[in-house]
Design a protein around this motif. Sequence first.
Motif, PDB file in Angstrom:
ATOM      1  N   LEU A  88      11.035  -0.287   6.287  1.00 20.40           N
ATOM      2  CA  LEU A  88      11.663   0.838   6.950  1.00 20.40           C
ATOM      3  C   LEU A  88      12.361   0.428   8.246  1.00 20.40           C
ATOM      4  N   PHE A  89      11.715  -0.409   9.029  1.00 17.60           N
ATOM      5  CA  PHE A  89      12.267  -0.736  10.335  1.00 17.60           C
ATOM      6  C   PHE A  89      13.160  -1.966  10.348  1.00 17.60           C
ATOM      7  N   SER A  90      12.965  -2.904   9.404  1.00 15.01           N
ATOM      8  CA  SER A  90      13.827  -4.090   9.415  1.00 15.01           C
ATOM      9  C   SER A  90      14.780  -4.119   8.218  1.00 15.01           C
ATOM     10  N   GLY A  91      14.320  -3.676   7.060  1.00 13.62           N
ATOM     11  CA  GLY A  91      15.149  -3.722   5.864  1.00 13.62           C
ATOM     12  C   GLY A  91      15.439  -5.143   5.400  1.00 13.62           C
ATOM     13  N   ALA A  92      14.695  -6.110   5.908  1.00 13.64           N
ATOM     14  CA  ALA A  92      14.946  -7.510   5.576  1.00 13.64           C
ATOM     15  C   ALA A  92      14.563  -7.808   4.131  1.00 13.64           C
ATOM     16  N   LEU A  93      15.169  -8.831   3.609  1.00 11.48           N
ATOM     17  CA  LEU A  93      14.915  -9.206   2.224  1.00 11.48           C
ATOM     18  C   LEU A  93      13.474  -9.663   2.014  1.00 11.48           C
ATOM     19  N   TRP A  94      12.906 -10.380   2.979  1.00 11.33           N
ATOM     20  CA  TRP A  94      11.516 -10.823   2.851  1.00 11.33           C
ATOM     21  C   TRP A  94      10.570  -9.623   2.796  1.00 11.33           C
ATOM     22  N   ALA A  95      10.902  -8.555   3.548  1.00 11.87           N
ATOM     23  CA  ALA A  95      10.061  -7.356   3.547  1.00 11.87           C
ATOM     24  C   ALA A  95      10.115  -6.664   2.186  1.00 11.87           C
ATOM     25  N   ARG A  96      11.285  -6.678   1.563  1.00 11.43           N
ATOM     26  CA  ARG A  96      11.404  -6.080   0.228  1.00 11.43           C
ATOM     27  C   ARG A  96      10.593  -6.865  -0.791  1.00 11.43           C
ATOM     28  N   TYR A  97      10.684  -8.185  -0.731  1.00 12.85           N
ATOM     29  CA  TYR A  97       9.898  -8.996  -1.662  1.00 12.85           C
ATOM     30  C   TYR A  97       8.401  -8.806  -1.439  1.00 12.85           C
ATOM     31  N   PHE A  98       8.007  -8.747  -0.181  1.00 12.67           N
ATOM     32  CA  PHE A  98       6.609  -8.499   0.135  1.00 12.67           C
ATOM     33  C   PHE A  98       6.186  -7.129  -0.387  1.00 12.67           C
ATOM     34  N   GLY A  99       7.046  -6.123  -0.223  1.00 11.97           N
ATOM     35  CA  GLY A  99       6.751  -4.782  -0.725  1.00 11.97           C
ATOM     36  C   GLY A  99       6.635  -4.730  -2.233  1.00 11.97           C
ATOM     37  N   ILE A 100       7.514  -5.450  -2.934  1.00 13.49           N
ATOM     38  CA  ILE A 100       7.448  -5.498  -4.398  1.00 13.49           C
ATOM     39  C   ILE A 100       6.139  -6.137  -4.847  1.00 13.49           C
ATOM     40  N   THR A 101       5.759  -7.227  -4.182  1.00 11.56           N
ATOM     41  CA  THR A 101       4.517  -7.926  -4.538  1.00 11.56           C
ATOM     42  C   THR A 101       3.294  -7.052  -4.298  1.00 11.56           C
ATOM     43  N   VAL A 102       3.221  -6.434  -3.132  1.00 11.25           N
ATOM     44  CA  VAL A 102       2.047  -5.616  -2.793  1.00 11.25           C
ATOM     45  C   VAL A 102       1.992  -4.362  -3.653  1.00 11.25           C
ATOM     46  N   ALA A 103       3.143  -3.742  -3.924  1.00 12.04           N
ATOM     47  CA  ALA A 103       3.148  -2.552  -4.779  1.00 12.04           C
ATOM     48  C   ALA A 103       2.745  -2.908  -6.205  1.00 12.04           C
ATOM     49  N   GLY A 104       3.164  -4.058  -6.690  1.00 18.63           N
ATOM     50  CA  GLY A 104       2.730  -4.505  -8.017  1.00 18.63           C
ATOM     51  C   GLY A 104       1.233  -4.745  -8.077  1.00 18.63           C
ATOM     52  N   LEU A 105       0.698  -5.381  -7.033  1.00 18.96           N
ATOM     53  CA  LEU A 105      -0.755  -5.570  -6.969  1.00 18.96           C
ATOM     54  C   LEU A 105      -1.483  -4.234  -6.870  1.00 18.96           C
ATOM     55  N   GLY A 106      -0.906  -3.297  -6.135  1.00 21.49           N
ATOM     56  CA  GLY A 106      -1.510  -1.968  -6.018  1.00 21.49           C
ATOM     57  C   GLY A 106      -1.536  -1.236  -7.346  1.00 21.49           C
ATOM     58  N   ALA A 107      -0.458  -1.343  -8.115  1.00 23.67           N
ATOM     59  CA  ALA A 107      -0.421  -0.706  -9.435  1.00 23.67           C
ATOM     60  C   ALA A 107      -1.462  -1.335 -10.358  1.00 23.67           C
ATOM     61  N   PHE A 108      -1.587  -2.646 -10.301  1.00 24.26           N
ATOM     62  CA  PHE A 108      -2.570  -3.346 -11.136  1.00 24.26           C
ATOM     63  C   PHE A 108      -3.996  -2.959 -10.735  1.00 24.26           C
ATOM     64  N   ALA A 109      -4.269  -2.911  -9.427  1.00 25.87           N
ATOM     65  CA  ALA A 109      -5.608  -2.545  -8.963  1.00 25.87           C
ATOM     66  C   ALA A 109      -5.949  -1.113  -9.351  1.00 25.87           C
ATOM     67  N   ASN A 110      -4.983  -0.217  -9.291  1.00 26.47           N
ATOM     68  CA  ASN A 110      -5.252   1.164  -9.671  1.00 26.47           C
ATOM     69  C   ASN A 110      -5.390   1.321 -11.177  1.00 26.47           C
ATOM     70  N   PHE A 111      -4.737   0.442 -11.940  1.00 31.39           N
ATOM     71  CA  PHE A 111      -4.973   0.454 -13.380  1.00 31.39           C
ATOM     72  C   PHE A 111      -6.418   0.090 -13.687  1.00 31.39           C
ATOM     73  N   LEU A 112      -6.940  -0.878 -12.969  1.00 31.97           N
ATOM     74  CA  LEU A 112      -8.333  -1.261 -13.163  1.00 31.97           C
ATOM     75  C   LEU A 112      -9.297  -0.212 -12.607  1.00 31.97           C
TER      76      LEU A 112
END
Length: 148
Positions: A88-112
Amino acid sequence: MATDAGGSQAARAHPDPWNAATSGRTVLAAVLMIFGGAMAFFEGIAAVASDDLFVVTRHYLFEFSLTGWGWVHLILGIALIAAGCAVLFSGALWARYFGITVAGLGAFANFLWLPYYPLWALVLIAVNILVVWALCTGAHHEAEGRVL
């Protein structure tokens, strides 16, 4: 003045995805990451503090203690909130990749987590998948120069 107009056309012809303007999809993803991270954080607190809230099913393939699951959701919630703030505050590419990774892990954890609290887990899976979609497509549109 003519040099300013020419410079902006050159910038549009070769957009820089590292410093692209933030699109509406990216802002939506950031807000949903903060919201989903807060939900996961509270889910983790509830699992760590009170094991009576959740129904424990027997003979589930991914059987862990509720306290362990609580810590997983607590850490993922904090990471999602941090990733959402970074996007939200930087919009940097590394932040997007980090967000994709963490959101994917969050979806997997909630599936379990489905047998413990199904409706809450399904909502968080949907939010995390929407975040991944918005971050992936938002970066694509921003790199092309089409800010929506």
